[in-house]
Design a protein around this motif. Sequence first.
Motif, short mmCIF file in Angstrom:
data_model
loop_
_atom_site.label_atom_id
_atom_site.label_comp_id
_atom_site.label_asym_id
_atom_site.label_seq_id
_atom_site.Cartn_x
_atom_site.Cartn_y
_atom_site.Cartn_z
N UNK A 192 48.41 80.63 -11.13
CA UNK A 192 48.51 79.89 -10.07
C UNK A 192 49.76 80.03 -9.49
N UNK A 193 50.66 80.16 -10.37
CA UNK A 193 52.06 80.32 -9.55
C UNK A 193 52.30 81.48 -8.68
N UNK A 194 51.75 82.62 -9.24
CA UNK A 194 51.79 83.87 -8.38
C UNK A 194 51.14 83.79 -7.03
N UNK A 195 49.81 82.95 -7.35
CA UNK A 195 48.77 82.80 -6.04
C UNK A 195 49.71 81.98 -4.98
N UNK A 196 50.03 80.95 -5.20
CA UNK A 196 50.31 79.92 -4.02
C UNK A 196 51.93 79.89 -3.68
N UNK A 197 52.89 80.18 -4.85
CA UNK A 197 54.25 80.02 -4.33
C UNK A 197 54.50 81.00 -3.44
N UNK A 198 54.16 82.40 -3.55
CA UNK A 198 54.59 83.26 -2.41
C UNK A 198 54.07 82.93 -1.12
N UNK A 199 52.81 82.58 -1.09
CA UNK A 199 52.28 82.46 0.28
C UNK A 199 52.68 80.89 0.89
N UNK A 200 53.15 80.22 0.17
CA UNK A 200 53.68 78.84 0.65
C UNK A 200 54.91 79.31 1.17
N UNK A 201 55.98 79.77 0.44
CA UNK A 201 57.05 80.31 0.91
C UNK A 201 57.20 81.05 2.09
N UNK A 202 56.45 82.07 2.07
CA UNK A 202 56.32 82.88 3.40
C UNK A 202 55.69 81.99 4.47
N UNK A 203 54.94 81.05 4.48
CA UNK A 203 54.46 80.54 5.47
C UNK A 203 55.51 79.75 5.97
N UNK A 204 56.40 78.94 5.03
CA UNK A 204 57.34 78.27 5.70
C UNK A 204 58.51 79.09 6.25
N UNK A 205 58.85 80.04 5.68
CA UNK A 205 59.84 81.16 6.28
C UNK A 205 59.24 81.61 7.49
N UNK A 206 58.41 82.07 7.85
CA UNK A 206 57.84 82.51 9.07
C UNK A 206 57.47 81.59 10.27
N UNK A 207 57.56 80.44 9.56
CA UNK A 207 57.25 79.29 10.77
C UNK A 207 58.36 78.87 11.38
N UNK A 208 59.69 79.49 10.93
CA UNK A 208 61.15 79.38 11.69
C UNK A 208 61.34 80.48 12.63
N UNK A 209 60.36 81.33 12.72
CA UNK A 209 60.36 82.44 13.70
C UNK A 209 59.41 82.56 14.25
N UNK A 210 58.87 81.78 15.13
CA UNK A 210 57.49 81.71 15.78
C UNK A 210 57.81 82.70 17.20
N UNK A 211 58.74 82.72 17.59
CA UNK A 211 58.99 83.41 18.81
C UNK A 211 59.71 84.95 18.48
N UNK A 212 59.59 85.43 17.20
CA UNK A 212 60.29 86.56 16.84
C UNK A 212 59.09 87.64 16.99
N UNK A 213 58.98 88.88 17.62
CA UNK A 213 58.12 89.73 17.52
C UNK A 213 58.30 90.75 16.25
N UNK A 214 57.68 90.53 15.35
CA UNK A 214 58.03 91.66 14.02
C UNK A 214 57.08 92.81 14.37
N UNK A 215 57.64 93.68 13.56
CA UNK A 215 56.71 95.04 13.46
C UNK A 215 55.60 94.84 12.85
N UNK A 216 54.49 95.94 13.18
CA UNK A 216 53.23 95.95 12.67
C UNK A 216 53.27 96.01 11.13
N UNK A 217 54.18 96.67 10.55
CA UNK A 217 54.23 96.83 8.89
C UNK A 217 54.87 95.54 8.65
N UNK A 218 55.48 94.66 9.29
CA UNK A 218 56.13 93.55 8.70
C UNK A 218 54.96 92.46 8.62
N UNK A 219 54.16 92.51 9.88
CA UNK A 219 53.09 91.61 9.86
C UNK A 219 52.08 91.86 8.86
#
Length: 346
Positions: A260-287
């Motif tokens: 459960x921890x492996x499933x949801x913690x990384x997903x939630x952290x990345x969701x919160x992190x990338x929500x702060x950079x909505x106007x940044x254009x990331x590379x295809x590999x990063x996305x």
Amino acid sequence: MESMNESNLTALAAFNHNEALTKIPTFLFLVLLTPFGIIGNAGVIYVYGCRLKKTNLQHFITLLAVFDIVCCLVAFPLKMVELWLPVMYPSGNLCKVQNSIICFTCVASALTLLIISVDRYKKVCRPTQSQMTLCHAKILFSVITVISLIYSVTAAFIYDRRSIPLDSDGYLVGYTCVMDFNSVVTQGYFLALFVVLVIVLGTMLVLYCLVWKEAKKHFMQSDLRYRHSENQEDGEDHTSPHKRNLHRTNRTVVLISLLFAISFVPSLLVSVLFAQFTHVQFSMTTRTIRELIYGTWALNSSMNPLVYGFCNENFRTEFQNLRIPFGCYGRYPAPKKNDIKSIAQV
């Protein structure tokens, strides 16, 4: 005007294709996990729900499997639609249903695992005190359902099909399933979800450390007595059946919690992190990597049956002999009483 619409549609399809390329690994990941989740959880519901005696642990494992199979049957296909049509998403209602079910599964699984950890702690560390009964388990099931529904309804408010400009002129518009990042409700939702996960995972970590410590202390002497009573020779298995069953049960619930921890913690952290950079254009590999991390939530709903099978040989045997049931036992003979007792130790 008609030619302009056709031109915009062609451009939109091309843009959708390019965007979907970053989501292909996650799409294939879900395609692979879906049959595992549906077949595995159906087997768990049948074996733990119909073939075993009713204990607290069996009730909660069955409950987890019900949550998981709903997620595999509904949320997985809808998520695949989102990945296949990232800027041509067809419906706001589908977006709301998809994310509501994912949220419901996340919260319900977290609370169920928390209750399992409390139940294991009381059985191992406080065996002389009052224990959780089946009546308590049913009440807790209702509480879990209500709390999870509250979170899922909130998710339905913050997720929707929203229009996004795809060019600088604003002529080309796409539609995607996304949350409203700037909403106060969205920020509060993720904060509350994060707090729940931190509390649940922290509590489970403490309780299972105490369980392992107490189990090791209590059964060292019982192993010694068992070895002498059986007159076993050196080199033989000196572990008493009681301790083997205890370790097997504890290992099962700890691995489920870890998954459960492996499933949801990384997903939630990345969701919160990338929500702060909505106007940044990331590379295809990063996305692409970002989408894969987003997709880790699917592991919780699809891989739990593998944990049960890994930890319990009797469950693997029952699962391999699985038939289409007529009622709970169908045309096939019920398992023997001793078999039920041994399987129920997981």
